[in-house]
Design an enzyme around this catalytic site. Structure first.
Site, mmCIF file in Angstrom:
data_model
loop_
_atom_site.group_PDB
_atom_site.id
_atom_site.type_symbol
_atom_site.label_atom_id
_atom_site.label_comp_id
_atom_site.label_asym_id
_atom_site.label_seq_id
_atom_site.Cartn_x
_atom_site.Cartn_y
_atom_site.Cartn_z
ATOM 1 N N GLU A 215 0.828 -1.214 0.000
ATOM 2 C CA GLU A 215 0.000 0.000 0.000
ATOM 3 C C GLU A 215 0.860 1.261 0.000
ATOM 4 O O GLU A 215 0.464 2.296 -0.559
ATOM 5 C CB GLU A 215 -0.965 -0.007 1.187
ATOM 6 N N GLU B 65 -0.687 -0.693 -9.806
ATOM 7 C CA GLU B 65 -0.277 -1.976 -9.228
ATOM 8 C C GLU B 65 1.192 -2.274 -9.532
ATOM 9 O O GLU B 65 1.850 -3.000 -8.778
ATOM 10 C CB GLU B 65 -1.173 -3.107 -9.722
#
Length: 510
Positions: free
Chosen positions: A275, A304
């Site tokens: 994250e 991502e």
């Protein structure tokens, strides 16, 4: 005449920036409500939260698609076509906002409001369903969301396969045909490696991974890791949720939510690093793009690529074990005091089939994505409904991973994505992993000593390369242009396959 035209463009640009700031404000408020709802809001507040979110989403949609806003963007597009725009940032804002506007205008405002209510309600139901292992309560929402997404896809482009339209929303230009080819190539590398590891029958001793580490200690570890990635503590906050996520709000404000398990601290370690990769990307966008349509990441594949780059290529690399172990020893000496860097490296890179995607090792991870991808394709092709999902999930898990699914909480209820309508998102995780392998190869070609930076616990050279090549561009460039500019060539999954083969071949002496 020229000066008059320049003055007109400046006036139009000023109006555009005013519109963008108003849109950003509503988007910001929506994110605040969403983040609150996923972290600290009481569950019984979901209906009211849904109404507030629907109102904000409706206002945003009307502002974006208002006739005056459309005319404003159209005038600027005409000016750009005539060569009257010599400001690259303004030209990018016009192009991106025009696309946003066209796509938003395709969907009626009342439908956008209904969609927001539905997904807010579905998210609340999913949280309860996962905790209770109760697929039946969530099942009707999946069917409703799929039908609505099919309708949205038809509004956007009725000439295309609905699933291709959705893929394009998450990664511009991506089609199911292209992702099928990517999967075929990756399977050709991953499946033989997994079979080889299983046949070898060896796994390292990793007793320390499941030793209890209290929640308060794990919070300290979390902040240490956020700083190790390179985020200023003043730019983020840490919240807690069922399914880890992050959200970029504004310059100096990118938030992280995680889930702590006291008997599995390493889960939180890699959740945080993952994250933090998302967060640092958002924080690295050119400040000049703040409050415009160019703020934020350009696609979920690129997003991502950053999270999985830090999680795996950095976080699970052999050189990074020194800095990581320093953090773990300092905060949990009774568990990690006698663990060596080699012990930790082998432990965090154990490759074996498992049930939970976010806990999956780097090698088997793309197989988890393929399971979800095949189910989504079946749903949008009309070959399955939500009622079929548990059975499909079990069958595909046996086929791809060779293991049985004990219940839906460890199967089709494990991810939050479908409750938010994020069909077409999952493929970007696999693509992001592959993009990252190509980025590290390009870094080396430009003299960035990736291994030395990881070993020193000073990722500044890595951040500098990513900041210059990826982060600063925000939404001004789509993924293919970013990758081509950063790597000097188009995306090629061969780099990812080679990376996996070399790393896991060495780890397991295959």
């Amino acid at each position: 005449m020229g000066k008059k035209k320049d003055t007109n463009v400046k006036k139009l640009a000023k109006k555009l920036r005013s519109l963008e700031r108003e849109l950003w404000t509503h988007e910001y408020l929506l994110k605040i409500v969403q983040f609150d709802g996923a972290t600290i809001a009481p569950e019984n507040g979901a209906p009211a939260r849904g109404e507030a979110m629907a109102a904000l989403a409706g206002t945003y949609h009307r502002m974006l698609t208002d006739a005056d806003a459309v005319e404003l963007v159209h005038k600027l597009e005409k000016a750009a076509a005539k060569g009257k725009i010599d400001d690259d940032q303004l030209a990018a804002e016009i192009r991106v906002l025009a696309r946003d506007q066209r796509e938003a205008a395709a969907i009626p405002t009342e439908e956008e409001e209904a969609w927001t209510r539905l997904t807010c309600e579905a998210d609340a139901v999913w949280h309860k369903a996962k905790a209770a292992n109760d697929w039946a309560s969530f099942e009707p929402y999946v069917d409703r969301i799929v039908e609505m997404r099919k309708r949205h896809a038809g509004y956007l482009d009725s000439s295309k396969d609905p699933y291709d339209v959705l893929l394009d929303q998450y990664e511009r230009g991506l089609t199911a045909k292209e992702f099928d080819a990517f999967c075929d190539q990756v399977r050709g590398t991953v499946v033989p490696l997994v079979h080889g590891i299983v046949q070898r029958g060896y796994q390292p001793d990793a007793w320390f991974l499941n030793e209890r580490i209290p929640e308060n200690v794990q919070k300290q570890i979390s902040f240490d890791l956020i700083e190790l990635v390179g985020i200023d503590r003043a730019d983020t906050t840490l919240a807690f949720t069922e399914h880890p996520f992050s959200e970029g709000f504004a310059p100096g404000d990118s938030r992280i939510a995680t889930h702590i398990y006291e008997d599995n601290a390493i889960s939180n370690v890699y959740s945080i690093i993952h994250e933090a990769g998302h967060a640092i990307y958002e924080l690295g966008v050119d400040p000049a793009y703040a409050y415009t349509c160019l703020a934020g990441g350009t696609s979920m594949g690129i997003h991502e690529s950053q999270s999985r780059f830090f999680e795996n290529i950095v976080g699970r690399s052999r050189p990074f074990m020194g800095p990581l172990l320093d953090v773990l020893r300092r905060r949990a000496p009774s568990v990690y005091g006698d663990v060596t860097e080699d012990d930790l490296y082998r432990a965090v890179n154990i490759a074996q089939p498992s049930l939970i995607r976010i806990e999956a090792d780097e090698l088997t991870y793309p197989l988890h994505i393929m399971i979800r991808y095949e189910i989504e394709r079946a749903l949008f092709a009309g070959e399955a409904t939500a009622h079929d999902i548990p059975g499909l999930w079990a069958d595909l898990t046996r086929r791809y991973l060779g293991i049985n699914v004990p219940d839906d909480a460890h199967g089709c209820l494990q991810d939050t994505h479908w409750s938010g309508g994020d069909f077409g998102y999952f493929p970007t995780y696999a693509l992001g992993s592959a993009y990252g392998a190509q980025f590290v190869r390009a870094m080396a070609g430009e003299g960035v000593d990736f291994g030395a930076a990881c070993a020193a616990g000073d990722l500044a050279p890595v951040r500098a390369w990513l900041g210059q090549k990826i982060w600063r561009w925000g939404r001004s460039k789509d993924a293919p242009e970013l990758i081509g500019g950063a790597c000097g060539e188009p995306f090629d999954a061969t780099y990812y396959c080679s990376y996996l083969a070399k790393k896991f071949g060495a780890l397991y002496a295959l």
